[in-house]
Design a protein around this motif. Structure first.
Motif, short mmCIF file in Angstrom:
data_model
loop_
_atom_site.label_atom_id
_atom_site.label_comp_id
_atom_site.label_asym_id
_atom_site.label_seq_id
_atom_site.Cartn_x
_atom_site.Cartn_y
_atom_site.Cartn_z
N PRO A 1 61.16 33.51 35.77
CA PRO A 1 59.75 33.09 35.75
C PRO A 1 58.79 34.21 36.15
O PRO A 1 57.68 34.28 35.63
CB PRO A 1 59.69 31.94 36.75
N LEU A 2 59.23 35.09 37.03
CA LEU A 2 58.38 36.22 37.42
C LEU A 2 58.13 37.15 36.24
O LEU A 2 57.02 37.65 36.03
CB LEU A 2 59.01 37.00 38.57
N LYS B 1 58.31 36.28 33.00
CA LYS B 1 57.45 35.58 32.03
C LYS B 1 55.99 35.62 32.46
O LYS B 1 55.10 35.88 31.64
CB LYS B 1 57.89 34.12 31.90
N ASP B 2 55.72 35.38 33.74
CA ASP B 2 54.34 35.38 34.23
C ASP B 2 53.70 36.76 34.11
O ASP B 2 52.55 36.89 33.68
CB ASP B 2 54.29 34.92 35.69
N ALA B 3 54.44 37.80 34.48
CA ALA B 3 53.90 39.15 34.39
C ALA B 3 53.66 39.55 32.94
O ALA B 3 52.68 40.22 32.62
CB ALA B 3 54.85 40.14 35.06
N GLU C 1 52.95 37.49 30.38
CA GLU C 1 51.78 36.77 29.87
C GLU C 1 50.49 37.27 30.53
O GLU C 1 49.43 37.25 29.91
CB GLU C 1 51.95 35.27 30.12
N GLU C 2 50.58 37.72 31.77
CA GLU C 2 49.40 38.22 32.47
C GLU C 2 48.86 39.49 31.83
O GLU C 2 47.65 39.67 31.72
CB GLU C 2 49.77 38.51 33.93
#
Length: 173
Positions: A59-60, A62-64, A66-67
């Motif tokens: 998840p880290l 994926k978040d980075a 997309e960010e």
């Protein structure tokens, strides 16, 4: 797959067929060509620390990704994750996890910088922007164009234009 088990797809298929059709596990293992004990070892095994850590990393990542709108590759992703969190992760692990998630960085091509050339000799402006002529052969224009072909080869085209009838009078390559 995040699991580090070698034949996990085979074990999952055996488990699915056993649940749906009720075939015996010993027959399924014999059919696939693996020992029954290895299936049961897989069935009751616990996930390793690496697998659990990978599940926290996904998840880290994926978040980075997309960010930053998909511009981060695995190197920059590793730097970002190591700076923001209190752990040290190798680039190879991030690369492998990004491949599993099918995340790739957007490659931007570098724009070519063109050098504007200045003519060595500039002719005198005789026409003074009066580019109309009534008769053939009254006013002629010429220009030289550089063309590139092959690898490092150049050709020059010089054409002469008659302003009276707008036709090419002559050209030389």
């Amino acid at each position: 797959m995040l699991s580090q088990v070698q034949n996990e797809t085979t074990y999952l298929a055996i488990q699915e067929i056993y649940d749906e059709k009720g075939c015996s596990i010993s027959e399924l293992c014999r059919f696939v060509g693996i020992p029954r004990s290895s299936y049961y070892k897989w069935l009751y095994r616990k996930e390793s620390k690496n697998e659990l850590f990978n599940q926290t990393l996904l998840p880290l990542i994926k978040d980075a990704y997309e960010e930053k709108y998909g511009t981060l590759g695995y190197r920059q992703m590793t730097i970002k994750l190591n700076r923001e969190n209190d752990f040290h992760v190798n680039q190879k692990r991030i690369y492998r996890l990004m491949q599993i998630l099918n995340l790739k960085s957007v490659c931007r091509r570098k724009r070519k910088s063109y050098v504007k050339s200045k003519p060595q000799v500039t002719a005198e402006n005789v026409l003074n922007r009066e580019s109309t002529a009534d008769n053939f052969g009254e006013k002629w224009l010429t220009d030289v164009t550089e063309m590139k072909y092959g690898v490092g080869n150049k050709a020059y085209l010089s054409a002469t234009l008659d302003l009276g009838d707008k036709n090419i009078v002559s050209f030389v390559i």
